[in-house]
Design an enzyme around this catalytic site. Structure first.
Site: not given
Ligand code: APR
Length: 477
Positions: A243, A254, A272-273, A385
């Protein structure tokens, strides 16, 4: 009524004078960030101790990690036995000499932190729940606030006691980044130290503005999803790229935590981190953004990417400096837009198919996708997401985001992050729905039918269900 507070230096940005808060700079008040340099009775003597310590660090050519630790504990004596600095110590020892510029960087961060009363000379309002409001800061102000977070000068936030003043806010001081050594911490610290290296160097100091907007979708503005007549908007699906790289120039989603930044200052290293580590200015949102409610999001415009990276989670590595050439507006603000929306965390996967949860996710995505007044509305770059740490179903989340984008009349670029199967199946179902001229309302009704079917038989697959029922649903719904 919407509040827009611009905290930038009046002399540099004279035209913005009309936005400046009139109440003065030093409000020790529950509506404003409590600043370490406040002259309020309780805090004044604390700032005396803090600034004395920082001055002594800033006056040295080199400062050791031990000195940093000693300074921080001096004005945070209560945490002497609770805060550990082992990660910072190990980091400093482990890093190759060529990359170890920290001894000379610490004094510069201290000097930057000391500028707080000059650089941020207006009160910073809190972005509280239930209100749409905007704050604009210069990148220099942000660097100064983050230098204070690095030196842990902000009044302590009691986040564990639900009745405490800052219970609904993320933490801001960096102490949690300095303890509990792990390889993750090493890579995080490399990214953070690189940021401070850039912002303390005259030749690379950033000059733009960053705007933080909290959007609260009122209940009257929530769409009645079953009666939405919009057709699906354009969708681009790719299994390659990320992204934040390939989505440059778009509204980048995010995958947030309701406490903005999630575990960025701890050990978390997911989407996110990572985003916050490569764009550390985002971290300052933690200072003033109260936990997001179901109908809220945060949109950040203008943050700069400082670092490149590779990997994800345990394999994350800081991969060196990044030169951010993003286009800027007339205030030298990058046009980069980042949208923080927190998906629901489904401990029990079946919960996500409940209608009220589908509604919650639709409204959350729509709150962010619809944009806000006077804001440019580029296409949206998103992906899975809520489908990693938060255990969501990628098929359902893709359709929810597609519906929210259609309602907001914006195109969507969907990054499946290497998931070839999702790419193909989503492409296929999208083409089918598009050919049938399906509207957001019809798709919503199909989702509701699917919700009942799923509760009867948990093996039903969403895309298969749509394929089977799309024709019927169009004539009957
Ligand atoms: N671009 C596109 N897709 C991505 C990217 C990126 N840079 N990074 C990760 N992904 C995909 C991966 O397949 C990942 O498993 O998105 C999926 C979901 O990402 P997560 O970060 O696990 O998102 P989510 O399930 O919404 O978890 C949110 O994680 O980072 C913490 O603070 C955040 O507590 C919150 C939780």
């Amino acid at each position: 009524t919407r509040r827009h507070t611009v905290l930038i230096d009046v002399d540099t940005f004279n035209s913005q004078r009309k936005f400046l808060p009139t109440k003065g700079r030093d409000l020790w008040h529950s509506d404003f960030v409590k600043m370490p340099c406040s002259q309020a009775t309780n805090q004044k003597s604390k700032w005396d101790v803090i600034s004395k310590k920082l001055k002594s660090l800033a006056s040295k050519k080199t400062v050791s990690v031990k000195d940093v630790e000693e300074a921080i504990i001096k004005y945070n004596p209560k945490y002497k036995d609770q805060w550990s600095f082992d990660a910072l110590h190990t980091f400093n020892k482990n890093i190759p000499d060529t990359e170890n510029y920290f001894k000379t960087l610490f004094p510069k961060i201290a000097a930057l932190a000391l500028k707080l009363p000059d650089f941020v000379n207006k009160a910073i309002p809190l972005l509280r729940k239930g209100q749409s409001a905007t704050i604009t800061l210069s990148q220099v102000q942000i660097s100064c606030l983050l230098a204070n977070a690095f030196f842990c000068t902000f009044p302590h936030r009691n986040t564990s006691n639900p009745t405490a003043e800052y219970a609904g806010y993320p933490t801001i001081n960096f102490n949690s980044l300095f303890g509990n050594w792990s390889e993750r911490k090493r890579e995080k610290l490399r990214a953070i130290m690189h940021y401070f290296k850039e912002v303390t160097d005259e030749s690379t100091r950033p000059k733009g503005l960053v705007t933080f907007h909290r959007e609260c979708l009122s209940y009257t503005d929530m769409p009645t999803w079953e009666s939405c007549k919009e057709n699906l908007s354009k969708l681009h699906i790719t299994s390659e790229g990320q992204i934040e790289l390939e989505g440059k120039g778009m509204l980048q989603v995010d995958f947030a935590n309701s406490l903005i930044g999630g575990g960025v200052l701890g050990s978390g290293l997911l989407q996110e981190e990572i985003l916050f580590l490569i764009n550390p200015e985002l971290i300052v949102a933690r200072l003033f953004t109260e936990k997001l409610e179901d109908n809220e999001c945060l949109i950040i415009t203008g943050s700069q990417q400082f670092s490149s990276y590779s990997g994800f989670g345990d394999s994350f590595e800081w991969a060196g400096p990044y030169e951010d050439q993003s286009e800027r507006d007339q205030w030298a603000r990058r046009k980069t837009q980042i949208l923080a929306i927190d998906a629901m965390n489904f401990r029990h996967s079946m919960d996500q198919y409940k209608r009220k949860h589908i509604n919650r996710e639709l409204n959350k995505a729509y709150c962010g996708f619809k944009g806000y007044d006077g804001h440019e509305k580029p296409d949206i770059a998103t992906g899975k997401w809520g489908c990693g740490a938060f255990n969501g179903d990628p098929q359902l989340k893709a359709l929810i985001q597609l519906m929210a984008a259609a309602k907001a009349k914006r195109g969507l670029a969907f990054f499946t992050f290497g998931d070839e199967y999702l790419k193909q199946s989503l492409q296929h179902i999208y083409e089918l729905m598009f050919a049938e001229g399906i509207t957001v309302g019809t798709l919503y009704k199909l989702l509701c039918e699917f919700s009942s079917a799923k509760h009867r038989d948990s093996d039903v697959d969403l895309f298969d269900f749509i394929k089977k029922n799309i024709r019927n649903s169009k004539s009957h719904l």
